[in-house]
Design a protein around this motif. Structure first.
Motif, PDB file in Angstrom:
ATOM      1  N   MET A 136       0.845  -1.189   0.000  1.00  0.00           N
ATOM      2  CA  MET A 136       0.000   0.000   0.000  1.00  0.00           C
ATOM      3  C   MET A 136       0.880   1.238   0.000  1.00  0.00           C
ATOM      4  N   ILE A 137       0.658   2.105  -0.970  1.00  0.00           N
ATOM      5  CA  ILE A 137       1.397   3.361  -1.012  1.00  0.00           C
ATOM      6  C   ILE A 137       0.482   4.442  -0.472  1.00  0.00           C
ATOM      7  N   MET A 138       0.923   5.138   0.561  1.00  0.00           N
ATOM      8  CA  MET A 138       0.087   6.182   1.165  1.00  0.00           C
ATOM      9  C   MET A 138       0.783   7.519   1.006  1.00  0.00           C
ATOM     10  N   ASP A 139       0.149   8.372   0.215  1.00  0.00           N
ATOM     11  CA  ASP A 139       0.763   9.666  -0.095  1.00  0.00           C
ATOM     12  C   ASP A 139       0.173  10.731   0.825  1.00  0.00           C
ATOM     13  N   GLU A 140       0.939  11.174   1.793  1.00  0.00           N
ATOM     14  CA  GLU A 140       0.492  12.192   2.759  1.00  0.00           C
ATOM     15  C   GLU A 140      -0.902  11.869   3.274  1.00  0.00           C
ATOM     16  N   PRO A 141      -1.116  10.682   3.811  1.00  0.00           N
ATOM     17  CA  PRO A 141      -2.491  10.300   4.140  1.00  0.00           C
ATOM     18  C   PRO A 141      -3.087  11.053   5.311  1.00  0.00           C
ATOM     19  N   THR A 142      -2.272  11.689   6.117  1.00  0.00           N
ATOM     20  CA  THR A 142      -2.833  12.285   7.329  1.00  0.00           C
ATOM     21  C   THR A 142      -2.516  13.772   7.500  1.00  0.00           C
ATOM     22  N   THR A 143      -1.836  14.362   6.534  1.00  0.00           N
ATOM     23  CA  THR A 143      -1.372  15.734   6.769  1.00  0.00           C
ATOM     24  C   THR A 143      -2.508  16.744   6.921  1.00  0.00           C
ATOM     25  N   ALA A 144      -3.683  16.442   6.348  1.00  0.00           N
ATOM     26  CA  ALA A 144      -4.787  17.404   6.460  1.00  0.00           C
ATOM     27  C   ALA A 144      -5.536  17.265   7.781  1.00  0.00           C
ATOM     28  N   LEU A 145      -5.119  16.303   8.590  1.00  0.00           N
ATOM     29  CA  LEU A 145      -5.881  16.015   9.814  1.00  0.00           C
ATOM     30  C   LEU A 145      -5.195  16.610  11.037  1.00  0.00           C
ATOM     31  N   ASP A 146      -5.981  16.811  12.092  1.00  0.00           N
ATOM     32  CA  ASP A 146      -5.338  17.342  13.298  1.00  0.00           C
ATOM     33  C   ASP A 146      -4.472  16.252  13.931  1.00  0.00           C
ATOM     34  N   VAL A 147      -3.585  16.699  14.799  1.00  0.00           N
ATOM     35  CA  VAL A 147      -2.514  15.826  15.277  1.00  0.00           C
ATOM     36  C   VAL A 147      -3.025  14.585  16.014  1.00  0.00           C
ATOM     37  N   VAL A 148      -4.116  14.747  16.766  1.00  0.00           N
ATOM     38  CA  VAL A 148      -4.621  13.612  17.534  1.00  0.00           C
ATOM     39  C   VAL A 148      -5.196  12.554  16.599  1.00  0.00           C
ATOM     40  N   VAL A 149      -5.992  13.012  15.638  1.00  0.00           N
ATOM     41  CA  VAL A 149      -6.585  12.082  14.671  1.00  0.00           C
ATOM     42  C   VAL A 149      -5.477  11.421  13.853  1.00  0.00           C
ATOM     43  N   GLN A 150      -4.495  12.234  13.470  1.00  0.00           N
ATOM     44  CA  GLN A 150      -3.355  11.750  12.704  1.00  0.00           C
ATOM     45  C   GLN A 150      -2.662  10.606  13.445  1.00  0.00           C
ATOM     46  N   ARG A 151      -2.446  10.823  14.713  1.00  0.00           N
ATOM     47  CA  ARG A 151      -1.743   9.820  15.512  1.00  0.00           C
ATOM     48  C   ARG A 151      -2.561   8.531  15.624  1.00  0.00           C
ATOM     49  N   ASP A 152      -3.873   8.667  15.822  1.00  0.00           N
ATOM     50  CA  ASP A 152      -4.741   7.489  15.895  1.00  0.00           C
ATOM     51  C   ASP A 152      -4.666   6.686  14.608  1.00  0.00           C
ATOM     52  N   ILE A 153      -4.702   7.389  13.481  1.00  0.00           N
ATOM     53  CA  ILE A 153      -4.704   6.690  12.192  1.00  0.00           C
ATOM     54  C   ILE A 153      -3.355   6.001  11.957  1.00  0.00           C
ATOM     55  N   LEU A 154      -2.289   6.688  12.326  1.00  0.00           N
ATOM     56  CA  LEU A 154      -0.961   6.079  12.168  1.00  0.00           C
ATOM     57  C   LEU A 154      -0.844   4.801  12.991  1.00  0.00           C
ATOM     58  N   ARG A 155      -1.346   4.890  14.219  1.00  0.00           N
ATOM     59  CA  ARG A 155      -1.308   3.725  15.096  1.00  0.00           C
ATOM     60  C   ARG A 155      -2.039   2.549  14.436  1.00  0.00           C
ATOM     61  N   GLU A 156      -3.178   2.894  13.824  1.00  0.00           N
ATOM     62  CA  GLU A 156      -3.994   1.891  13.145  1.00  0.00           C
ATOM     63  C   GLU A 156      -3.233   1.257  11.975  1.00  0.00           C
ATOM     64  N   ILE A 157      -2.570   2.107  11.208  1.00  0.00           N
ATOM     65  CA  ILE A 157      -1.830   1.601  10.037  1.00  0.00           C
ATOM     66  C   ILE A 157      -0.723   0.656  10.484  1.00  0.00           C
ATOM     67  N   VAL A 158      -0.005   1.053  11.527  1.00  0.00           N
ATOM     68  CA  VAL A 158       1.089   0.211  12.022  1.00  0.00           C
ATOM     69  C   VAL A 158       0.532  -1.124  12.538  1.00  0.00           C
ATOM     70  N   ARG A 159      -0.598  -1.048  13.249  1.00  0.00           N
ATOM     71  CA  ARG A 159      -1.196  -2.277  13.793  1.00  0.00           C
ATOM     72  C   ARG A 159      -1.661  -3.209  12.666  1.00  0.00           C
ATOM     73  N   LEU A 160      -2.286  -2.616  11.652  1.00  0.00           N
ATOM     74  CA  LEU A 160      -2.780  -3.430  10.535  1.00  0.00           C
ATOM     75  C   LEU A 160      -1.617  -4.077   9.788  1.00  0.00           C
ATOM     76  N   ARG A 161      -0.555  -3.327   9.636  1.00  0.00           N
ATOM     77  CA  ARG A 161       0.641  -3.884   8.988  1.00  0.00           C
ATOM     78  C   ARG A 161       1.153  -5.076   9.808  1.00  0.00           C
ATOM     79  N   ASP A 162       1.214  -4.904  11.116  1.00  0.00           N
ATOM     80  CA  ASP A 162       1.686  -5.997  11.974  1.00  0.00           C
ATOM     81  C   ASP A 162       0.801  -7.227  11.818  1.00  0.00           C
TER      82      ASP A 162
END
Ligand SMILES: Nc1ncnc2c1ncn2[C@@H]1O[C@H](COP(=O)(O)OP(=O)(O)OP(=O)(O)O)[C@@H](O)[C@H]1O
Ligand SMILES: [Mg+2]
Length: 295
Positions: free
Chosen positions: A190-216
């Protein structure tokens, strides 16, 4: 090659190899947006791709996905996808029909600004279903609905949202839907091009956590594009740095943080405030215990 049945075939096994890739925009003044890029994406890794605006990150991602359109032209080089299910795919040589089967199923992309790319007059469920139906061996209606509900749940969106229209969702939820869409056919990359830059920092962090977990959990490889190097230091296994179309550095996040070779990378690293100067948000000082927790 590894005999494992999971996508995680051990570190260092390439799932995509880019060799000497050069992409030119044939405009009045031709722009060489990617110059001789060479890099491997390893199976199951998160590869961060960093670099300032205009350095060629999106152009490189599009070329790897064969999504580039005129005036963009691939002047030289190759992109090879090493399929877990056997065989190498010469991506740049795929015929249209093969390309249609390849995209989303083998390699998918979350586009820059994707959360605004949903069709406003169709429900989330209908749009996910379209992607499923567009591919071979599409299951029956009930199985498709289950699959759509399942991917939504995985990215943290209530499956009841299948009946919602995009405007009924927050930006963070729409972005999660785009990630769900990219996961729908269980691609290996999966290539993700700036997937979270438009989001606020808290939401951004939640989504990143999700991506890392799904990858695992699922073992796909991720190319994560952003100009936010500190963020990449937290989530990436390896990081590539681009400068004016060239990949000038590629190393593990730790090595890059501790021992960047290229002056530009050192400058990027040096231009961020330290943890002590920051309040909240992301950890700004490279891989730490907290970032280990995130990973
Ligand atoms: N359609 C186009 N026609 C002409 N030149 C283009 C086109 N798209 C991009 N470019 C040029 O190619 C170069 C690389 O652009 P690209 O969008 O790949 O950069 P980027 O690293 O993704 O930037 P950003 O961080 O702002 O998204 C830039 O110089 C840009 O102006
Ligand atoms: Mg871009």
């Amino acid at each position: 090659m590894s005999t494992t049945t999971s996508q995680q075939a051990g570190p260092g096994t390439a799932v995509v190899s880019v060799r000497d890739l050069t992409v030119v925009y044939e405009t009045e003044q031709p722009v060489t947006a990617v110059k001789g890029a060479t890099l491997d994406l390893h199976r199951g890794e998160i590869l961060g791709l960093a670099g300032e605006s205009g350095c060629g990150k999106t152009t490189l991602a599009y070329a790897v996905n064969r999504l580039h359109q005129p005036p963009a032209r691939i002047a030289s080089g190759s992109v090879t996808f090493h399929d877990r299910d056997g065989g190498d795919v010469d991506v740049l040589a795929l015929a249209d029909e093969e390309l249609r089967r390849f995209r989303w199923a083998k390699l998918s992309m979350v586009f820059q600004g994707a959360m605004n790319a949903l069709n406003p007059v169709r429900t989330i469920g209908a749009q996910l279903d379209d992607t499923l139906r567009a591919h071979d061996s599409s299951p029956g209606r009930r199985a498709r609905r289950e699959r759509c509900a399942d991917v939504l749940t995985r990215v943290g969106v209530d499956p009841g949202r299948l009946r919602s229209y995009p405007h009924e969702l927050s930006g963070g939820m729409r972005q999660r839907v785009m990630i769900a869409m990219a996961m729908l056919l269980e691609p290996q990359v999966m290539i993700m091009d700036e997937p979270t830059t438009a989001l606020d920092v808290v939401v951004q962090r939640d989504i990143l956590r999700e991506i890392v977990r799904l990858r695992d959990e699922l073992g796909f490889a991720v190319v994560f594009i952003t100009h936010d190097l500190p963020l990449l230091l937290e989530i990436s296994d390896r990081i590539a740095v681009m400068l004016r179309g060239e990949v000038v550095e590629l190393d593990t996040a730790q090595n890059l943080y501790r021992n960047a070779n290229h002056p530009y990378t050192r400058k990027l690293l040096g231009s961020f405030p330290s943890l002590h100067g920051e309040r909240g948000g992301f950890v700004r000082t490279g891989p730490t215990e907290e970032s280990e927790g995130l990973r």
